[in-house]
Design a protein around this motif. Structure first.
Motif, PDB file in Angstrom:
ATOM      1  N   THR A  21       0.823  -1.214   0.000  1.00 55.08           N
ATOM      2  CA  THR A  21       0.000   0.000   0.000  1.00 55.08           C
ATOM      3  C   THR A  21       0.855   1.262   0.000  1.00 55.08           C
ATOM      4  OG1 THR A  21      -1.826   1.139   1.074  1.00 55.08           O
ATOM      5  CG2 THR A  21      -0.202   0.115   2.527  1.00 55.08           C
ATOM      6  N   ASP A  22       0.312   2.310  -0.583  1.00 53.22           N
ATOM      7  CA  ASP A  22       1.001   3.597  -0.529  1.00 53.22           C
ATOM      8  C   ASP A  22       0.341   4.534   0.494  1.00 53.22           C
ATOM      9  OD1 ASP A  22      -1.322   4.218  -1.858  1.00 53.22           O
ATOM     10  OD2 ASP A  22      -0.360   5.301  -3.488  1.00 53.22           O
ATOM     11  N   LEU A  23      -0.593   4.002   1.286  1.00 54.18           N
ATOM     12  CA  LEU A  23      -1.291   4.819   2.278  1.00 54.18           C
ATOM     13  C   LEU A  23      -0.359   5.141   3.450  1.00 54.18           C
ATOM     14  CD1 LEU A  23      -4.786   3.063   2.304  1.00 54.18           C
ATOM     15  CD2 LEU A  23      -4.132   5.208   1.167  1.00 54.18           C
ATOM     16  N   GLU A  24       0.022   6.400   3.544  1.00 50.68           N
ATOM     17  CA  GLU A  24       0.971   6.826   4.569  1.00 50.68           C
ATOM     18  C   GLU A  24       0.479   6.510   5.977  1.00 50.68           C
ATOM     19  OE1 GLU A  24       3.670  10.686   5.813  1.00 50.68           O
ATOM     20  OE2 GLU A  24       2.203  10.873   4.197  1.00 50.68           O
ATOM     21  N   GLU A  67       9.767   7.979  -1.285  1.00 47.02           N
ATOM     22  CA  GLU A  67       8.717   7.005  -0.970  1.00 47.02           C
ATOM     23  C   GLU A  67       9.158   6.051   0.133  1.00 47.02           C
ATOM     24  OE1 GLU A  67       4.948   5.468  -1.007  1.00 47.02           O
ATOM     25  OE2 GLU A  67       5.697   7.332  -1.898  1.00 47.02           O
ATOM     26  N   ILE A  68      10.419   5.639   0.113  1.00 49.05           N
ATOM     27  CA  ILE A  68      10.956   4.788   1.192  1.00 49.05           C
ATOM     28  C   ILE A  68      10.853   5.535   2.522  1.00 49.05           C
ATOM     29  CG2 ILE A  68      13.084   3.781   2.124  1.00 49.05           C
ATOM     30  CD1 ILE A  68      13.822   3.108  -0.845  1.00 49.05           C
ATOM     31  N   ALA A  69      11.242   6.802   2.518  1.00 52.98           N
ATOM     32  CA  ALA A  69      11.181   7.612   3.744  1.00 52.98           C
ATOM     33  C   ALA A  69       9.735   7.832   4.185  1.00 52.98           C
ATOM     34  CB  ALA A  69      11.877   8.949   3.517  1.00 52.98           C
ATOM     35  N   ARG A  70       8.849   8.105   3.246  1.00 54.37           N
ATOM     36  CA  ARG A  70       7.440   8.357   3.571  1.00 54.37           C
ATOM     37  C   ARG A  70       6.792   7.150   4.236  1.00 54.37           C
ATOM     38  NH1 ARG A  70       2.343   8.196   1.596  1.00 54.37           N
ATOM     39  NH2 ARG A  70       2.819   6.913  -0.195  1.00 54.37           N
ATOM     40  N   SER A  92       4.708   0.787  16.272  1.00 57.72           N
ATOM     41  CA  SER A  92       4.946  -0.385  17.122  1.00 57.72           C
ATOM     42  C   SER A  92       5.765  -1.486  16.444  1.00 57.72           C
ATOM     43  CB  SER A  92       3.600  -0.967  17.576  1.00 57.72           C
ATOM     44  OG  SER A  92       2.795  -1.266  16.453  1.00 57.72           O
ATOM     45  N   HIS A  93       6.231  -1.236  15.236  1.00 57.06           N
ATOM     46  CA  HIS A  93       6.994  -2.224  14.477  1.00 57.06           C
ATOM     47  C   HIS A  93       8.246  -1.562  13.905  1.00 57.06           C
ATOM     48  CE1 HIS A  93       2.910  -3.829  14.466  1.00 57.06           C
ATOM     49  NE2 HIS A  93       3.369  -4.998  14.068  1.00 57.06           N
ATOM     50  N   ARG A  94       9.256  -2.360  13.659  1.00 57.31           N
ATOM     51  CA  ARG A  94      10.426  -1.871  12.924  1.00 57.31           C
ATOM     52  C   ARG A  94      10.215  -2.245  11.465  1.00 57.31           C
ATOM     53  NH1 ARG A  94      15.388   0.360  12.927  1.00 57.31           N
ATOM     54  NH2 ARG A  94      16.924  -0.511  11.501  1.00 57.31           N
ATOM     55  N   LEU A  95      10.290  -1.256  10.587  1.00 62.84           N
ATOM     56  CA  LEU A  95      10.086  -1.458   9.151  1.00 62.84           C
ATOM     57  C   LEU A  95      11.436  -1.294   8.481  1.00 62.84           C
ATOM     58  CD1 LEU A  95       6.985   0.900   8.784  1.00 62.84           C
ATOM     59  CD2 LEU A  95       7.035  -1.493   9.516  1.00 62.84           C
ATOM     60  N   GLU A  96      11.878  -2.326   7.790  1.00 63.18           N
ATOM     61  CA  GLU A  96      13.223  -2.292   7.223  1.00 63.18           C
ATOM     62  C   GLU A  96      13.232  -2.841   5.807  1.00 63.18           C
ATOM     63  OE1 GLU A  96      17.646  -3.999   8.337  1.00 63.18           O
ATOM     64  OE2 GLU A  96      16.125  -3.941   9.887  1.00 63.18           O
ATOM     65  N   LEU A  97      13.819  -2.068   4.908  1.00 66.66           N
ATOM     66  CA  LEU A  97      14.080  -2.534   3.544  1.00 66.66           C
ATOM     67  C   LEU A  97      15.508  -3.057   3.560  1.00 66.66           C
ATOM     68  CD1 LEU A  97      13.526  -2.891   0.554  1.00 66.66           C
ATOM     69  CD2 LEU A  97      14.081  -0.472   0.220  1.00 66.66           C
TER      70      LEU A  97
END
Length: 171
Positions: A96-99, A135-138, A108-113
């Motif tokens: 999703t692209d929903l910010e 987009e990665i930052a957003r 509450s989660h760690r999001l990592e690429l």
């Protein structure tokens, strides 16, 4: 650097070598971690089923020798055949692209690429556009890059890919 005699001879006979270019071998995975991770909630929030997921304490059914997860894990892997930058774009397009959804997860989660490049030469590179970086930052994704070096014959092979043997009559 350890180079076989065969490749040493090929190098000395080459009229040209090629160096650099885009990484030929890479991985890109969107990883989401949390102690209380609920895989179904994460999947619903990002609008995509994972490649794999485990709650904290669960074992990986595909790899029983791996210890139980020390933290909840949700992974979405980009397809291997894609070039490196296209793998990142795949992960952006596949979710999703929903910010607001990403902000909720990031609370509450760690999001990592997580990405990896397996070098086949001494220099390879890529460029991420400002739009992709924004987009990665957003989405609140941390960006992780691991690079694994090439050595010896592996580097020579990349140099000599389509090289043409040197013409012995030319000086």
């Amino acid at each position: 650097m350890n180079i076989s005699e065969d490749n040493h001879d090929r190098l000395t006979q080459a009229s040209a070598i090629q160096v650099g270019g885009a990484p030929a071998d890479s991985k890109a995975t969107l990883c989401i971690y949390a102690d209380a991770l609920d895989p179904d909630f994460v999947s619903e929030t990002v609008a995509r089923r994972p490649t794999s997921a485990r709650r904290k304490g669960e074992r990986d059914a595909r790899r029983p020798s791996i210890p139980p997860a020390t933290v909840g894990q949700w992974f979405l892997e980009a397809p291997d055949p894609l070039p490196f930058v296209e793998k990142i774009q795949f992960l952006l397009d596949a979710t999703t692209d929903l910010e607001g959804n990403w902000r909720t997860l990031a609370e509450s989660h760690r999001l990592e690429l997580r990405t990896a490049i397996f070098l086949r030469s001494w220099t390879e590179g890529f460029e991420l556009s400002s739009d992709v970086l924004a987009e990665i930052a957003r989405r609140h994704w941390h960006f992780s890059l691991s690079m694994y070096s090439a050595d010896g014959d592996e580097i020579v092979e990349s140099f000599l890919g389509p090289a043409i043997p040197r013409d012995p009559t030319r000086h």
